[in-house]
Design an enzyme around this catalytic site. Structure first.
Site, mmCIF file in Angstrom:
data_model
loop_
_atom_site.group_PDB
_atom_site.id
_atom_site.type_symbol
_atom_site.label_atom_id
_atom_site.label_comp_id
_atom_site.label_asym_id
_atom_site.label_seq_id
_atom_site.Cartn_x
_atom_site.Cartn_y
_atom_site.Cartn_z
ATOM 1 N N LYS A 49 0.804 -1.226 0.000
ATOM 2 C CA LYS A 49 0.000 0.000 0.000
ATOM 3 C C LYS A 49 0.836 1.276 0.000
ATOM 4 O O LYS A 49 0.373 2.332 -0.447
ATOM 5 C CB LYS A 49 -0.935 0.006 1.200
ATOM 6 C CG LYS A 49 -2.106 -0.950 1.091
ATOM 7 C CD LYS A 49 -3.194 -0.397 0.198
ATOM 8 C CE LYS A 49 -4.472 -1.210 0.302
ATOM 9 N NZ LYS A 49 -5.542 -0.644 -0.531
ATOM 10 N N SER A 300 0.581 -9.826 -0.748
ATOM 11 C CA SER A 300 0.439 -8.371 -0.675
ATOM 12 C C SER A 300 0.808 -7.751 0.666
ATOM 13 O O SER A 300 1.138 -6.557 0.729
ATOM 14 C CB SER A 300 -0.997 -7.973 -1.023
ATOM 15 O OG SER A 300 -1.905 -8.585 -0.113
#
Length: 401
Positions: A49, A300
């Site tokens: 992110k 992720s």
């Protein structure tokens, strides 16, 4: 409009901020394909992110920067926004659901953001952030439905093609769709033949349903321990990009995700959060046509709450046949427990807990329940123990729970 040039520009801006994470071959995870892991769980802040958040914030005007930024997040976007804003000397407020992992909340504060905890889910935090943005005039940094955020995430696609030029397929986790939109756009723009697949939690299939029913939609409720992809409403921009560039989206169960987290820990010594493990779960449980292919699973993030991790490991052990709970109806007489123990031992299993319960009102006075927790090798061994106990005349009331 999203362009390849914008993604390359994001890569340039991020070169001294985001780590170019390793692409690791993982032959022990799957025998069906040549599997690689893109380890964004080892990224700065423990998640991809930071890429999108930093690129978006880096492109703000001076006037926007002076007013500060506001965001909503289940945790990973929060940390990316906090790090990016603090590095650039910008004030940041992040709205987070009150059920967000404590580690993510504390890390966000430590990175310099003001945290506003909101009762409910990510979507409730989003509504609060929009409300605060209107009151303060701060710039809202959307976690996924923003062209510059998507461009930042797309830099991962460039890295994958650079690290494994002959890749056949890339499997990406999907929540709101920012990550897969950027990765799919970058990869399909450069190598259209490479397949890009998305994975969602079975309890939060917003993009899965939208794509399969060709209708943008909001779910009434979502439920998954993979908090990073627990999203009721996918992005409008990301939905359009997924429709054009993503080959397919599938779902995985909570147990499959737990088993993937356990497998990553045991075989690769990597800690992944639920959202980060769903691509591996899709590969392990044959959800996609990837047999014989060179496949990259995009892990992720690794920001899993340690309180949840213990439960996830337990579920993963049960799912993979490494742990079993058996309940046996016994006559309450001498020698029964020893006979059961002999059978379990002979089958090569290990007893880790025993409960001798004679208080159940549904049992005859002269009977009891024997509840065992066993460490086992696999499901075949559990079945062997079950058969041996049945053969010896014992009544199994419940198997794996």
């Amino acid at each position: 409009m999203l362009t390849l040039d914008k993604i390359y520009h994001a890569a340039f801006v991020l070169k001294d901020v985001a780590r170019k994470t390793d692409l690791i071959e993982a032959p022990r995870l799957s025998k069906d394909c040549q599997l690689y892991l893109k380890t964004e769980n080892l990224q700065v802040t423990g998640s991809f992110k930071v890429r999108g958040a930093y690129y978006k914030i880096s492109q703000l005007s001076k006037e926007e920067s002076d007013k500060g930024v506001i965001a909503c997040s289940a945790g990973n976007h929060a940390q990316g926004v906090a790090l990016a804003a603090t590095r650039r000397g910008i004030k940041s407020i992040v709205c987070m659901p009150d059920g967000a992992p404590i580690m993510k909340v504390e890390n966000t504060k430590n990175l310099g953001a003001e945290v506003c905890l909101v009762p409910g889910t990510y979507d409730d935090a989003h509504d609060k952030a929009v409300e605060l943005q209107e009151e303060t005039g701060m710039t809202f940094i959307h976690p996924y439905d923003d062209e510059q955020v998507i461009a930042g995430q797309g830099t991962i696609g460039l890295e994958i093609l650079d690290q494994l030029p002959d890749v056949d397929a890339v499997i990406v986790p999907v929540g709101g769709g920012g990550l897969i939109s950027g990765v799919a756009f970058a990869i399909k723009s450069l190598k259209p033949d490479v397949k890009v697949y998305g994975v969602q939690a079975e309890g939060a299939p917003s993009m899965y349903r939208s794509l399969h029913e060709h209708k943008y939609q909001t779910l009434s409720a979502v439920s998954t321990f993979a908090d990073g992809i627990q999203v009721k409403t996918p992005g409008e921009l990301t939905y359009k990009l997924c429709e054009e560039y993503v080959d397919d989206i599938v779902t995985v169960t909570e147990d499959e995700t737990a088993a993937a987290i356990l497998s990553l820990m045991e075989n690769q010594k990597l800690v992944a959060e639920g959202a980060g493990a769903v691509p591996v779960a899709a590969a392990l449980f044959h959800k996609l046509p990837i047999e014989g292919k060179k496949v990259v699973c995009l892990v992720s993030g690794g920001n899993i709450d340690v309180n949840i991790l213990n439960r996830v490991i337990t579920r993963g052990l049960v799912m993979s046949g490494r742990k079993a709970n058996l309940t046996i109806a016994l006559e309450d007489k001498p020698g029964q427990l020893q006979q059961v123990a002999d059978i379990v031992s002979r089958c090569g299993s290990n007893v880790v807990s025993v409960l001798h319960d004679g208080s159940d009102p549904n049992m005859p006075i002269s009977s009891c329940f024997l509840k065992l927790t066993l460490e086992t090798r696999d499901n075949a061994q559990i079945e062997q123990i079950r058969q041996e106990l049945t053969k010896a005349g014992f009544q199994l009331v419940a198997e794996r729970v």
